[in-house]
Design an enzyme around this catalytic site. Structure first.
Site, PDB file in Angstrom:
ATOM      1  N   ARG A  92      -3.214   8.655   1.457  1.00 17.98           N
ATOM      2  CA  ARG A  92      -4.060   7.557   1.950  1.00 17.98           C
ATOM      3  C   ARG A  92      -4.257   6.484   0.883  1.00 17.98           C
ATOM      4  NH1 ARG A  92      -2.802   8.080   6.647  1.00 17.98           N
ATOM      5  NH2 ARG A  92      -3.916   9.479   7.998  1.00 17.98           N
ATOM      6  N   GLU A  95      -1.109   4.602   0.832  1.00 17.28           N
ATOM      7  CA  GLU A  95      -1.050   3.797   2.046  1.00 17.28           C
ATOM      8  C   GLU A  95      -1.950   2.554   1.929  1.00 17.28           C
ATOM      9  OE1 GLU A  95      -1.225   4.862   6.719  1.00 17.28           O
ATOM     10  OE2 GLU A  95      -2.998   5.469   5.584  1.00 17.28           O
ATOM     11  N   SER A 118      -2.389  -5.188 -15.370  1.00 14.92           N
ATOM     12  CA  SER A 118      -1.889  -4.124 -16.228  1.00 14.92           C
ATOM     13  C   SER A 118      -2.346  -2.763 -15.723  1.00 14.92           C
ATOM     14  CB  SER A 118      -2.417  -4.321 -17.655  1.00 14.92           C
ATOM     15  OG  SER A 118      -2.079  -3.209 -18.465  1.00 14.92           O
TER      16      SER A 118
END
Length: 165
Positions: A92, A95, A118
């Site tokens: 998740r 995602e 960074s």
């Protein structure tokens, strides 16, 4: 450099120390002045323990051996297990970054210019808050230094300047 099996054994021993302490990553973080994610990174051998932080970590986790502390101060093998993506939480998070990544990139470029965030000069924390509906919410904070892309002029290339000498 540590190999995969040595690292796995070390991580298991460090996580056992944490478990025996009964403390959460956030409690250890509060005692050491580190972020909770950085504490987890240290105990998973994904970050290097700095000498000035070692006494604080030892105070927070007294069962840490001198050998463990010494090994934690060596540069770690920062690795990624590709099977980790199968964990629902990791999936998740991946995602979410993939879904929002393009928009985040555009906002970084709009606010800062052509560059990136960074992942080296980087802070990360996870916090628990109550939403407006009273339900628990997860807040993940990525706090990274802005790194601009540079125009690649030959006159600024040290390797080219050295050839002219």
């Amino acid at each position: 450099m540590e190999n995969h099996n040595n690292k796995a054994n070390m991580v298991a021993s460090l996580m056992a120390v944490k478990q025996k302490s009964g403390k959460t990553f956030s409690q250890i973080a509060e005692e050491t002045g580190l972020t909770n994610v950085y504490v987890a990174q240290l105990l998973r051998r994904q970050a290097q323990l700095k000498p000035e932080t070692a006494p604080k970590l030892k105070a927070a986790l007294p069962l840490l051996s001198d050998q463990q502390l010494h090994e934690m101060m060596e540069a770690p093998l920062r690795s990624y297990d590709p099977n980790l993506i199968q964990d629902p939480t990791v999936y998740r998070l991946n995602e979410a970054v993939m879904h929002f990544g393009e928009s985040i990139k555009e906002i970084i470029n709009e606010e800062f210019g052509d560059g990136i965030m960074s992942a080296i000069d980087f802070f990360c924390s996870v916090d628990k808050v109550k939403g407006v509906d009273g339900k628990d919410r997860v807040v993940v904070t990525f706090d990274g230094k802005y790194l601009p892309h540079t125009e690649q002029k030959t006159e600024h290339m040290v390797s080219r300047l050295m050839r002219k000498e």
